[in-house]
Motif scaffolding. Structure first.
Motif, PDB file in Angstrom:
ATOM      1  N   ARG A 161       0.855  -1.066   0.002  1.00 37.29           N
ATOM      2  CA  ARG A 161      -0.062  -0.078   0.029  1.00 37.29           C
ATOM      3  C   ARG A 161       0.961   1.284  -0.001  1.00 37.29           C
ATOM      4  O   ARG A 161       1.825   1.490   0.655  1.00 37.29           O
ATOM      5  CB  ARG A 161      -0.985  -0.075   1.253  1.00 37.29           C
ATOM      6  N   PHE A 173      -2.281   0.575  -4.740  1.00 40.21           N
ATOM      7  CA  PHE A 173      -1.523  -0.526  -4.050  1.00 40.21           C
ATOM      8  C   PHE A 173      -0.505  -1.115  -4.909  1.00 40.21           C
ATOM      9  O   PHE A 173      -0.779  -1.070  -6.391  1.00 40.21           O
ATOM     10  CB  PHE A 173      -2.374  -1.547  -3.645  1.00 40.21           C
ATOM     11  N   TYR A 182       5.875   2.179  -1.014  1.00 38.76           N
ATOM     12  CA  TYR A 182       4.708   1.055  -0.931  1.00 38.76           C
ATOM     13  C   TYR A 182       4.566   0.037   0.278  1.00 38.76           C
ATOM     14  O   TYR A 182       4.394  -0.938   0.179  1.00 38.76           O
ATOM     15  CB  TYR A 182       4.804   0.366  -2.384  1.00 38.76           C
TER      16      TYR A 182
END
Length: 289
Positions: A161, A173, A182
């Motif tokens: 995410r 995502f 991420y």
């Protein structure tokens, strides 16, 4: 001469034998103590491993109430997920009002080396003072942090995410993205600090003390939202996951140790629940323990 020599030998033996016996007893005592310390340590570390495995296996044994709690956490997380961006904007807009000391506390307390320093100190104090209650607490803290830490590391890479600060929004995502941008879910700071403070809070029966300790454990997660490192849903689910792991491992340790913190708490079950609440233009998370 032989009689004189024999007499001298007898006198020497009478003088030396008691001292030798004392030294032998001293060595034996120290050896027994060392073996006991080592046995306690290996027993505790075995329980750390066993506790981690027990926590991971719990979903296979869930029953009705467990699924209801899971549903409540899922519903609350979904509600926060839908409002993540609004919550981020609301908090960041008054970040300057937050004392820098709190922001620093949130960052440094969630660092793995600092967290394990605290858990290790608690455990070693119990080990060397032969305090089983403190040893058990240390084992609970170490096992919980380890179990939660492994889950959060795998989840960060698997879920991928985007962090709020990356600028992609809360619906972006990239599984196995690899980049730090991420790795928003879950929050490592929230996981580690909450497992530690929740484990400590379980040692107290007074709800004010318990609530105060848990309140301190919430600070690092909240500061990570202010720093745009995590979304509110990341942090809240991290808290719920941490509490679940602590409760599971605590039940496992009930079978392994006679001492369970305060005697009046021995027969009590401690359940952690949280619910998303709405009131006018406000949103809140209610924690129940």
């Amino acid at each position: 001469m032989p009689k004189i020599t024999l007499s001298l030998l007898l006198i020497l033996l009478l003088k030396v034998a008691p001292a030798f016996a004392q030294d032998s007893l001293f060595v034996a005592f120290n050896t027994d103590k060392k073996n006991t310390l080592w046995n306690d340590f290996t027993y505790d570390m075995g329980n750390v491993v066993g506790g981690v495995g027990f926590a991971y296996s719990r979903p296979l044994h869930w029953q009705g109430d467990d699924f209801l709690r899971f549903g409540g956490v899922a519903a609350g997380t979904t509600g926060l997920f839908l409002l993540d961006d609004e919550i981020r904007k609301a908090l960041v807009s008054h970040k300057d009002d937050v004392p820098p000391l709190l922001l620093d506390f949130g960052y440094y307390s969630g660092a793995p080396q600092n967290n394990y320093g605290i858990t290790g100190a608690v455990y070693l104090t119990g080990l060397f003072t032969k305090n089983e209650k403190l040893r058990r607490t240390g084992v609970l803290m170490i096992a919980s942090a380890t179990a939660a830490g492994v889950v959060q590391q795998i989840s960060k890479s698997l879920v991928g995410r985007a962090r709020p600060g990356a600028g992609f929004g809360n619906h972006h995502f990239k599984p196995f993205g690899g980049s730090s941008s991420y790795r928003s879910f879950p929050s490592g700071h929230a996981v580690l600090t909450f497992t530690t403070t929740y484990s400590i809070a379980k040692q107290f029966d007074n709800k004010w003390i318990k609530g105060g300790i848990i309140g301190v454990g919430l600070i690092p997660g909240l500061t990570r939202i202010y720093e745009e490192a995590h979304w509110a849903s990341d942090v809240a689910l991290s808290w719920a996951m941490s509490a679940f792991i602590v409760e599971a491992i605590d039940k496992y340790l009930d079978r392994k140790y006679e001492q369970k913190y305060n005697p009046d708490l021995a027969a009590k079950e401690s359940n952690f629940e949280w619910n998303l609440t709405f009131s006018g233009d406000q949103i809140g998370v209610v924690l129940q323990f």
